[in-house]
Design a protein around this motif. Structure first.
Motif, PDB file in Angstrom:
ATOM      1  N   PRO A   1     -10.626   4.856  -1.126  1.00 32.55           N
ATOM      2  CA  PRO A   1      -9.938   6.065  -1.606  1.00 32.55           C
ATOM      3  C   PRO A   1      -8.748   6.390  -0.708  1.00 32.55           C
ATOM      4  O   PRO A   1      -8.809   6.230   0.510  1.00 32.55           O
ATOM      5  CB  PRO A   1     -11.031   7.142  -1.506  1.00 32.55           C
ATOM      6  N   GLY A   2      -7.664   6.818  -1.319  1.00 31.97           N
ATOM      7  CA  GLY A   2      -6.470   7.147  -0.559  1.00 31.97           C
ATOM      8  C   GLY A   2      -5.482   6.009  -0.468  1.00 31.97           C
ATOM      9  O   GLY A   2      -4.413   6.167   0.129  1.00 31.97           O
ATOM     10  N   VAL A   3      -5.812   4.859  -1.065  1.00 28.99           N
ATOM     11  CA  VAL A   3      -4.897   3.721  -1.050  1.00 28.99           C
ATOM     12  C   VAL A   3      -4.519   3.373  -2.482  1.00 28.99           C
ATOM     13  O   VAL A   3      -5.369   3.111  -3.329  1.00 28.99           O
ATOM     14  CB  VAL A   3      -5.530   2.485  -0.380  1.00 28.99           C
ATOM     15  N   THR A   4      -3.222   3.393  -2.775  1.00 25.45           N
ATOM     16  CA  THR A   4      -2.709   2.864  -4.029  1.00 25.45           C
ATOM     17  C   THR A   4      -2.021   1.539  -3.751  1.00 25.45           C
ATOM     18  O   THR A   4      -1.471   1.328  -2.663  1.00 25.45           O
ATOM     19  CB  THR A   4      -1.702   3.832  -4.684  1.00 25.45           C
TER      20      THR A   4
ATOM     21  N   THR B   1       0.832  -1.209   0.000  1.00 26.81           N
ATOM     22  CA  THR B   1       0.000   0.000   0.000  1.00 26.81           C
ATOM     23  C   THR B   1       0.865   1.257   0.000  1.00 26.81           C
ATOM     24  O   THR B   1       1.834   1.376   0.752  1.00 26.81           O
ATOM     25  CB  THR B   1      -0.921   0.036   1.242  1.00 26.81           C
ATOM     26  N   ASN B   2       0.511   2.188  -0.894  1.00 29.21           N
ATOM     27  CA  ASN B   2       0.988   3.581  -0.858  1.00 29.21           C
ATOM     28  C   ASN B   2       2.506   3.766  -0.965  1.00 29.21           C
ATOM     29  O   ASN B   2       3.014   4.825  -0.596  1.00 29.21           O
ATOM     30  CB  ASN B   2       0.475   4.284   0.399  1.00 29.21           C
TER      31      ASN B   2
ATOM     32  N   ALA C   1      -5.464   3.929   4.404  1.00 31.79           N
ATOM     33  CA  ALA C   1      -6.102   5.107   3.814  1.00 31.79           C
ATOM     34  C   ALA C   1      -6.051   6.296   4.757  1.00 31.79           C
ATOM     35  O   ALA C   1      -6.009   7.455   4.313  1.00 31.79           O
ATOM     36  CB  ALA C   1      -7.548   4.789   3.449  1.00 31.79           C
ATOM     37  N   ALA C   2      -6.040   6.027   6.065  1.00 30.24           N
ATOM     38  CA  ALA C   2      -5.992   7.094   7.071  1.00 30.24           C
ATOM     39  C   ALA C   2      -4.565   7.533   7.373  1.00 30.24           C
ATOM     40  O   ALA C   2      -4.336   8.330   8.292  1.00 30.24           O
ATOM     41  CB  ALA C   2      -6.671   6.622   8.350  1.00 30.24           C
ATOM     42  N   GLY C   3      -3.598   7.009   6.618  1.00 29.45           N
ATOM     43  CA  GLY C   3      -2.209   7.410   6.826  1.00 29.45           C
ATOM     44  C   GLY C   3      -1.552   6.810   8.039  1.00 29.45           C
ATOM     45  O   GLY C   3      -0.558   7.354   8.534  1.00 29.45           O
ATOM     46  N   GLN C   4      -2.054   5.663   8.499  1.00 27.40           N
ATOM     47  CA  GLN C   4      -1.534   5.054   9.719  1.00 27.40           C
ATOM     48  C   GLN C   4      -0.394   4.075   9.480  1.00 27.40           C
ATOM     49  O   GLN C   4       0.099   3.475  10.431  1.00 27.40           O
ATOM     50  CB  GLN C   4      -2.672   4.341  10.462  1.00 27.40           C
TER      51      GLN C   4
END
Length: 296
Positions: free
Chosen positions: A246-249, A174-175, A228-231
């Protein structure tokens, strides 16, 4: 003549380490297990156990008998399977173990096909980590189970268990574009002791660093929500990543997770077990239609 039921208890003692653990697994009292093992020693004519206070260990003769018990019990499983085949179609309870993502994605279509083809079967599903499957199958708590194996992590099944491959799926990060790029990130992994956790730790070690684990979460939907929450960053398999929030690649890695059906050796041709495995294979066609939004 050695009693196979007592051989089974001896093998469970070798696997679990204590009489109380064996008793819990086979729903006997510890006293009953001890009595059965003492009777087995008399049948064998040699000491099989060394007792020191409350501690019990296998003697060399006990370990030798456990090795031979695998072949004996396997043949008995084959006999039971062959007898069941003479009774016609599979019927009755079928206890299936599965890890969570397989239970959520693979089992619903598999169970629909299974009960449609064999209405006399009563599937009963229990979620279980693959690391615990050998013990559950050996104790008779499960008839068949879905397990997974990861790169970097050795198989967890023991000599009493046979497996049949079902499918392989890619792993995703992820991300971040690669594991080395996540060196300084916080990580989200499963609980220590699970195969998923071991895989994540060893994949990072292979990239040259120890991950800084912030969260231990077993449910991959929650893992993705945390990402996704940046954790933190995480490794997730394809089954768990079909619809990232949304927010996860997701970046596909050269790592894989392999799903297999597991059962006691000699039991794979039991009509109910074979019907379940056939249903698992047929459900794979559904999985192959899944798509993932991921960077390549």
């Amino acid at each position: 003549m050695l009693d196979p039921r007592k051989l089974h208890l001896l093998r469970e003692l070798a696997r679990r380490g204590t009489i109380s653990a064996v008793a819990e697994a086979v729903t006997f009292t510890p006293s009953a297990v001890s009595q059965q093992l003492s009777a087995l020693e008399k049948e064998a004519g040699v000491p099989l156990l060394e007792r020191t206070g409350r501690t019990v260990t296998l003697t060399p003769a006990g370990r030798l008998l456990v090795e031979h018990s695998h072949a004996v019990l396997e043949q008995l499983e084959r006999a039971a399977a062959a007898l069941a085949a003479t009774r016609g179609g599979p019927t009755g309870p079928l206890r299936i173990g599965a890890f969570p993502t397989a239970a959520r994605v693979l089992l619903p279509p598999a169970l629909t096909g299974l009960t449609g083809a064999h209405p006399g079967l009563e599937p009963m599903v229990a979620e279980i980590d693959p690391a615990d499957v050998s013990a559950a199958l050996g104790a008779g708590a499960l008839d068949v189970a879905l397990i997974h194996e990861y790169d970097f992590v050795p198989p967890v099944t023991d000599a009493s268990i046979e497996t049949e491959p079902l499918f392989s799926e890619a792993m995703y990060l992820t991300n971040r574009p690669s594991i080395p790029d996540a060196r300084t990130d916080a990580w989200i992994t499963e609980r220590p002791g699970t195969l998923c956790h071991s895989m994540a730790i060893r994949a990072c070690q292979a990239a040259g660093f120890e991950p800084r684990v912030r969260h231990h979460i077993d449910d991959f939907d929650t893992v993705l929500a945390f990402a996704a929450a940046g954790q933190g960053v995480a490794l997730v398999p394809r089954l768990a990543a079909t619809a990232p929030p949304p927010g996860v690649t997701l970046t596909r890695l050269l790592l894989s997770r392999r799903t297999l059906a597991a059962f006691r050796k000699g039991y794979g041709e039991h009509p109910a077990v074979r019907a379940a495995i056939t249903a698992f294979h047929e459900a794979i066609t559904h999985l192959r239609s899944l798509s993932i939004s991921a960077s390549q």
